[in-house]
Scaffold this active site. Structure first.
Site, mmCIF file in Angstrom:
data_model
loop_
_atom_site.group_PDB
_atom_site.id
_atom_site.type_symbol
_atom_site.label_atom_id
_atom_site.label_comp_id
_atom_site.label_asym_id
_atom_site.label_seq_id
_atom_site.Cartn_x
_atom_site.Cartn_y
_atom_site.Cartn_z
ATOM 1 N N CYS A 95 0.825 -1.219 0.000
ATOM 2 C CA CYS A 95 0.000 0.000 0.000
ATOM 3 C C CYS A 95 0.858 1.267 0.000
ATOM 4 O O CYS A 95 1.495 1.572 -0.985
ATOM 5 C CB CYS A 95 -0.955 -0.057 1.169
ATOM 6 S SG CYS A 95 -2.425 0.917 0.900
ATOM 7 N N ARG A 129 -12.630 6.056 -0.820
ATOM 8 C CA ARG A 129 -11.579 5.071 -0.528
ATOM 9 C C ARG A 129 -11.978 3.706 -1.074
ATOM 10 O O ARG A 129 -13.168 3.406 -1.220
ATOM 11 C CB ARG A 129 -11.363 4.977 0.992
ATOM 12 C CG ARG A 129 -10.883 6.273 1.618
ATOM 13 C CD ARG A 129 -10.421 6.060 3.042
ATOM 14 N NE ARG A 129 -9.190 5.242 3.100
ATOM 15 C CZ ARG A 129 -7.977 5.721 2.866
ATOM 16 N NH1 ARG A 129 -7.835 6.986 2.516
ATOM 17 N NH2 ARG A 129 -6.904 4.941 2.949
ATOM 18 N N HIS A 196 -3.343 -5.411 2.793
ATOM 19 C CA HIS A 196 -2.959 -5.443 4.208
ATOM 20 C C HIS A 196 -3.398 -6.792 4.765
ATOM 21 O O HIS A 196 -3.586 -7.745 4.025
ATOM 22 C CB HIS A 196 -3.700 -4.322 4.969
ATOM 23 C CG HIS A 196 -3.289 -2.963 4.577
ATOM 24 N ND1 HIS A 196 -2.090 -2.400 4.941
ATOM 25 C CD2 HIS A 196 -3.921 -2.034 3.828
ATOM 26 C CE1 HIS A 196 -2.013 -1.172 4.443
ATOM 27 N NE2 HIS A 196 -3.105 -0.924 3.774
HETATM 28 N N1 GLN Z 1 -2.312 6.882 2.291
HETATM 29 C C1 GLN Z 1 -2.320 6.005 1.106
HETATM 30 C C2 GLN Z 1 -3.711 5.943 0.485
HETATM 31 O O1 GLN Z 1 -4.671 6.307 1.138
HETATM 32 C C3 GLN Z 1 -1.872 4.603 1.508
HETATM 33 C C4 GLN Z 1 -2.876 3.947 2.459
HETATM 34 C C5 GLN Z 1 -2.355 2.686 3.097
HETATM 35 O O2 GLN Z 1 -1.167 2.414 3.183
HETATM 36 N N2 GLN Z 1 -3.317 1.861 3.641
HETATM 37 O O3 GLN Z 1 -3.854 5.485 -0.638
#
Ligand code: GLN
Length: 244
Positions: A95, A129, A196
């Site tokens: 990520c 998101r 993740h």
């Molecule tokens: N901040 C980055 C995004 O929102 C990575 C997020 C993350 O590592 N879960 O895409």
């Protein structure tokens, strides 16, 4: 005793959703085969010496932490990370750590983070998101269509350039950007994913493939003994079945 040296890059800033669990998985799967893992944590203010490591792990992080580490990403550190990728050091980047290997990340506030440029990818943040369990089919021929179960939570949409191939093709979920059905990235010995979870404990075949890549680079041809992965595979299959 054979040994692999692993660098955990920015462990204090990039460790969302227990991404450190990927290191625990690699450590245990090596130990169960009599191979040791030497772990070094490198963060803000520490030098990164590429030739010291066989594997580099970088976890995920919120935009806030990604902005903090920018001050530490000197041209020297960026150059050493690019050199490590070019020289075949194995990377697992999750990520935010995945985004950090690219040229830049423009977040949904239109702030651009110029990252390492170690692989030809870039990321554009969006207000909406991409969150949830997801599955993808690995593209590496050696992984023969392995289905990987993961959990994603990112606003960034990542686009692959040039010689960068996807780690896999999306079955269910968003993956890199929710548009081109790609999941993660592969380039030389670099493995990137938005997963993740952490990724590796419930995907033991992928974990061993990454470890074997590092062992072969260091020792030449290498065979890993077979482990009883029934619990790990059951964990992965639970997500895969849930999304069917
Ligand atoms: N901040 C980055 C995004 O929102 C990575 C997020 C993350 O590592 N879960 O895409």
């Amino acid at each position: 005793m054979d040994k692999l040296k692993l660098c955990h890059l920015y462990p204090d800033l990039l460790n969302l959703y227990g991404d450190r669990g990927n290191i625990i998985s690699m450590q245990k799967r090596l130990e169960w085969r009599g191979i040791s893992l030497e772990l070094t944590e490198i963060s803000v203010g520490n030098d990164f010496i590429a030739d010291s490591y066989d594997i580099v792990f970088i976890g995920g992080g919120q935009d806030f932490e990604q902005e903090i580490l920018l001050t530490d990403l000197s041209e020297e550190k960026k150059k050493n990370i690019r050199y490590a990728v070019k020289s075949g050091v194995v990377f697992l980047a999750i990520c935010g750590g995945y985004q950090l290997l690219g040229t830049h990340y423009k977040n949904w506030n239109d702030i651009q983070y110029d990252f390492t440029g170690a692989i030809d990818i870039h990321t554009i943040g969006h207000k909406k998101r991409m969150i949830g369990d997801f599955t993808f089919k690995c593209s590496d021929s050696a992984l023969a269509g392995l289905t990987v179960a993961g959990f994603e939570n990112h606003s960034g949409k990542t686009y692959l350039g040039g010689a960068v191939k996807p780690l896999g093709e999306i079955i269910k979920g968003s993956g890199n950007n929710g548009e081109d059905q790609t999941a993660g990235a592969r380039y030389k010995n670099v493995f990137c994913s938005y997963s993740h979870g952490p990724l590796l404990p419930k995907n033991p075949v992928l974990c061993d493939y990454i470890l074997k890549t590092a062992l072969i680079r260091k020792y030449g041809d290498y065979n890993l003994s077979v482990l009883n992965d029934s619990a790990e595979i059951a964990a992965g299959n639970y997500i895969i079945k849930k999304l069917k």
